[in-house]
Enzyme design. Structure first.
Site, PDB file in Angstrom:
ATOM      1  CG  ASP A  86      -9.529   4.507   0.657  1.00 11.34           C
ATOM      2  OD1 ASP A  86      -8.961   5.213   1.503  1.00 11.34           O
ATOM      3  OD2 ASP A  86      -8.918   3.771  -0.138  1.00 11.34           O
ATOM      4  CE  LYS A 140      -1.796   7.089  -3.466  1.00  9.14           C
ATOM      5  NZ  LYS A 140      -2.268   6.114  -2.486  1.00  9.14           N
ATOM      6  CG  ASP A 164      -1.644   1.266   1.490  1.00  9.21           C
ATOM      7  OD1 ASP A 164      -1.641   2.134   0.587  1.00  9.21           O
ATOM      8  OD2 ASP A 164      -2.259   1.414   2.565  1.00  9.21           O
ATOM      9  CD  GLU A 201      -4.931   3.580  -2.391  1.00 14.57           C
ATOM     10  OE1 GLU A 201      -5.698   4.435  -1.918  1.00 14.57           O
ATOM     11  OE2 GLU A 201      -3.786   3.854  -2.800  1.00 14.57           O
TER      12      GLU A 201
END
Ligand code: AMP
Length: 585
Positions: A169, A70, A9, A147
Site C-alpha cells: 500500500d 495527513k 478512507d 488501510e
C-alpha cells in the site's frame, strides 16, 4: 431502522466514503465523483471549500489552501489557512465532515458513527489525532482499521479459497505492507510493517528538486522562496510523474513561471522515465526492505505468497510493479481498484459492527512493539534505559499483557514509568509515547512489586495501568499526546469552529439544489471571470504580444463559459492566471 455506520478512507491525497447497502458495498459519490481530493481551502469570499474546488484553488492561492494534512496528524503542528491558524485535526475534520454530509445527503438521514482507516504503521499519537478529527467533525469513531487490512477485507470477503496475500500500500504520504491470510471468510493479518513518511509526495519532491536545480543552473535563480511559482512547480512535477507512468519521456513546460531582469522565464525541460526511476530508487528499495521485514514477521518466504494486492495511487508506478514481479515471480493483482478498496473495506467493517450479515471475520495485528524501560544489561553493561518489551510486534489485537517490576530502594514512594514504541534494545532509540508516575507507594523495603499492564485495543490505541501489589493501589491512563490533545472544552471549541465554518461553506459543494432555475456561477466560472476582470485592467500596460495572448485567452474562456464546457476551462484559466501573475510581479 438501525443507524448507518459509514466507512471512510481518510487519505493523504484523496478520501472516500462508503457503506454496505443491500449486501453490496457502495462508494458514495460527492458531486458525481467517488474520490474527494484531500484539499481544504478558504476562498476569496472567506468560504470553506473542500475537494476538487480546493485542489484547483491551490494553484492560484496556495496560501489559502492546505493539502496532504495527513502527514502532520499526531504532531503538535499548526497550519496557516488564509491568515488563520488550524490544527491538523481541525483540517482533517473539515474533510471528514464533508464526507459525513455527502453520506447524509445520499441516505437522506443523519449519520453520526464511522469506521475510519489509518495506515497500519500509524503511531498511537497519529491514531488519537485521527479519532479526534472524527469527533470534531461530529462523528463517533467506532473503530479505526488499518488501510492494508481494509483492502484485504474488501478483496478477501469475496474469496472462498485459502490464500496468503501481500498487501503493498503506497499512497501519497504513507507506505504500509501486510501479509494476510484469507481462509473461509476469515481475514487474518499475520504481520505489518511500513513507513509513515514515505509516499508519492516524496516522488513529487524529487522531481521538484530536479526542476529547482534546472532553474538554478540555467538562470541562477532560486525559485523555492516564491510560493506561487512553487505551487506551479509542484503541480507540474506531479503531472510529469503521472505521465511517466504511461510514457518513456515527458516534456515539462510552464510558461511565465518567473521573471528575470524584466523578462519572463518559461520552464521547459525533458525528463525520462529512466532518470525519474533513478531519483526514486532509494524509496522503492526502502519499500522492498519493509516487504522483507513483513514476510519475516509472518514467517513466510516470498514463495509462500499466493497473491499481491496493490493499494494506493503510487502503485501505478511501473517500476514498482516490475520490482514486485522480480521479487515474487508473478504479476500483482490488477482487479482491485487501488484507490477504492480501502474505503470499501472500511464499509465492510462498519457493516460488521452494525450487526449486518457479513460472512467475514477480521483479525488484525499491531505493527509495533510496546514496552517500558528499566535498569538492565545492554551490550554487556548495566544500562538504566534498557527496553523491556511487553506487547510484541505482530501480536493479534486486542491484547493485554502484564509485566512485574520491583522498587529499587527501601521506602521508595514513587516510580516513574516511561512507555515506548519501537524495536530497539535501547529504549531511548524508540519513540517515547508517554510517561506517568505511580505515587503514594507503601513505605516498605526494596522489592515492592509493581505490575504494569499494557492493553492495545482493536483500534491500535494503548491503555496503560500500574498496580502496587502490596496495597492493591492502581493507576491507569490512556496514553495521550498531551500537546495536541483535544478533549472537554478544547474539543467543544474546535467542534463549534468547524461547524460554524460549515455554516459559511460554499453550498455549491453539494449539488443539492438541482431545482434552482437560475444557476449562479459555479466556482470555476467565478474564478475565470475574476481573472478576466484582472486581465482587462492590465491590458493598457502590456506589450502588444502579451495583449494578443490575453485577448485570445479571454475569448477562449468566454466561449467555454457560454458553451458550459467547464472541463475545458481549466487550462486557459491557468494560462491566463500565469500571465497575470507574471505581469503583476
Ligand atoms: P492515494 O493516497 O492512494 O490517493 O495516492 C495518491 C498518490 O498516488 C499521489 O501521490 C498521486 O500522485 C499518486 N498517483 C496517482 N496516480 C498515479 C499514477 N498513474 N502514477 C504514479 N503515481 C500516481
Amino acid at each position: 431502522m438501525s443507524e448507518t455506520i459509514i466507512g471512510i478512507d481518510l487519505g493523504t491525497t484523496n478520501s472516500e466514503v462508503a457503506i454496505v447497502e443491500q449486501g453490496k458495498v457502495k462508494i458514495i459519490e460527492h458531486n458525481g465523483q467517488k474520490i474527494l481530493p484531500s484539499f481544504v481551502g478558504i476562498d476569496q469570499d472567506d468560504k470553506v471549500i473542500v475537494g476538487e474546488q480546493a485542489r484547483k484553488q491551490y494553484l492560484l492561492y496556495p496560501e489559502r489552501t492546505v493539502k496532504s494534512i495527513k502527514r502532520l496528524m499526531g504532531q503538535d503542528a499548526q497550519v496557516n489557512l488564509a491568515g488563520k491558524s488550524f490544527t491538523p485535526q481541525e483540517i482533517s475534520a473539515i474533510i471528514l465532515k464533508t464526507l459525513k454530509q455527502t453520506a447524509e445527503q445520499y441516505l437522506g438521514k443523519s449519520v453520526s458513527k464511522a469506521v475510519i482507516t489509518v495506515p497500519a504503521y500509524f503511531s498511537d499519537a497519529q491514531r488519537q489525532a485521527t479519532r479526534e478529527a472524527g469527533e470534531i467533525a461530529g462523528l463517533e469513531v467506532l473503530r479505526m482499521i488499518n488501510e492494508p487490512t481494509a483492502a484485504a477485507l474488501s478483496y478477501g470477503a469475496a474469496q472462498d479459497q485459502a490464500k496468503k496475500m501481500l498487501v503493498y500500500d503506497l499512497g501519497g504520504g504513507t507506505f504500509d505492507v501486510s501479509v494476510v491470510n484469507v481462509e473461509s471468510g476469515v481475514v487474518e493479518v499475520l504481520s505489518s510493517h511500513g513507513d509513515n513518511y514515505l509516499g508519492g509526495d516524496d516522488f513529487d519532491q524529487q522531481i521538484i528538486n530536479f526542476l529547482l536545480d534546472h532553474i538554478k543552473n540555467t538562470y541562477q535563480i532560486d525559485a523555492s522562496s516564491d510560493i506561487k511559482a512553487m505551487a506551479r512547480i509542484a503541480r507540474t512535477a506531479e503531472n510529469a510523474k503521472l505521465a511517466l507512468s504511461n510514457q518513456p519521456f515527458v516534456q515539462i513546460q510552464e510558461e511565465y513561471l518567473l521573471e528575470l531582469q524584466g523578462s519572463p522565464i518559461h520552464l521547459s525541460v525533458e525528463l525520462s522515465r529512466h532518470e525519474y526511476e533513478d531519483m526514486i530508487e532509494e524509496y522503492i528499495n526502502a519499500t522492498l526492505d519493509a516487504v522483507h521485514i513483513a514476510l519475516k514477521g509472518a514467517k513466510t518466504a516470498s514463495s509462500g505468497i499466493d497473491e499481491i494486492i496493490l493499494v494506493g495511487g503510487s502503485t501505478r508506478t511501473p517500476c514498482i510493479r516490475e520490482r514486485l514481479f522480480n521479487e515474487f515471480g508473478f504479476e500483482p493483482h490488477a482487479e482491485v481498484d487501488p484507490d477504492l478498496c480501502v474505503s470499501m473495506g472500511a464499509a465492510i467493517q462498519a457493516a460488521m459492527i452494525a450487526g449486518e450479515k457479513v460472512d467475514t471475520v477480521l483479525v488484525d495485528v499491531t505493527p509495533y512493539t510496546y514496552g517500558t524501560s528499566a535498569l538492565g544489561i545492554l551490550n554487556g553493561e548495566s544500562y538504566p534505559f534498557t527496553f523491556v518489551p511487553v506487547i510484541h510486534k505482530n501480536s493479534t489485537l486486542p491484547i493485554s499483557k502484564t509485566e512485574a517490576f520491583t522498587t529499587s530502594y527501601d521506602g521508595q514512594e514513587f516510580v516513574d514509568i516511561n512507555i515506548y514504541q519501537g524495536e530497539q534494545p535501547d529504549a531511548l532509540n524508540n519513540t517515547k509515547i508517554g510517561d506517568f508516575q505511580v505515587t503514594g507507594l507503601k513505605d516498605v523495603k526494596a522489592g515492592n512489586v509493581i505490575t504494569l499492564t499494557l492493553e492495545l485495543d482493536l483500534n491500535g490505541i494503548l491503555h496503560v495501568s500500574a498496580r502496587e501489589k502490596y496495597s492493591g493501589m492502581e493507576k491507569s491512563i490512556t496514553i495521550k499526546n498531551a500537546l495536541s490533545h483535544f478533549e472537554g472544552e478544547k474539543l467543544e471549541k474546535a467542534k463549534q469552529r468547524v461547524t460554524s465554518m460549515f455554516g459559511q461553506m460554499d453550498t455549491r459543494l453539494f449539488d443539492e439544489d438541482k431545482s434552482e432555475p437560475e444557476q449562479a456561477d459555479t466556482p470555476e466560472i467565478k474564478q475565470a471571470r475574476e481573472l478576466i476582470n484582472k486581465a482587462e485592467k492590465l491590458l493598457d500596460q502590456v506589450s502588444s504580444e502579451d495583449k494578443e495572448d490575453i485577448s485570445e485567452l479571454v475569448k477562449t474562456i468566454n466561449n467555454l463559459i457560454e458553451s458550459g464546457d467547464l472541463q475545458g476551462l481549466d487550462k486557459p484559466t491557468m494560462q491566463l492566471s500565469d500571465i497575470i501573475y507574471y505581469l503583476e510581479s
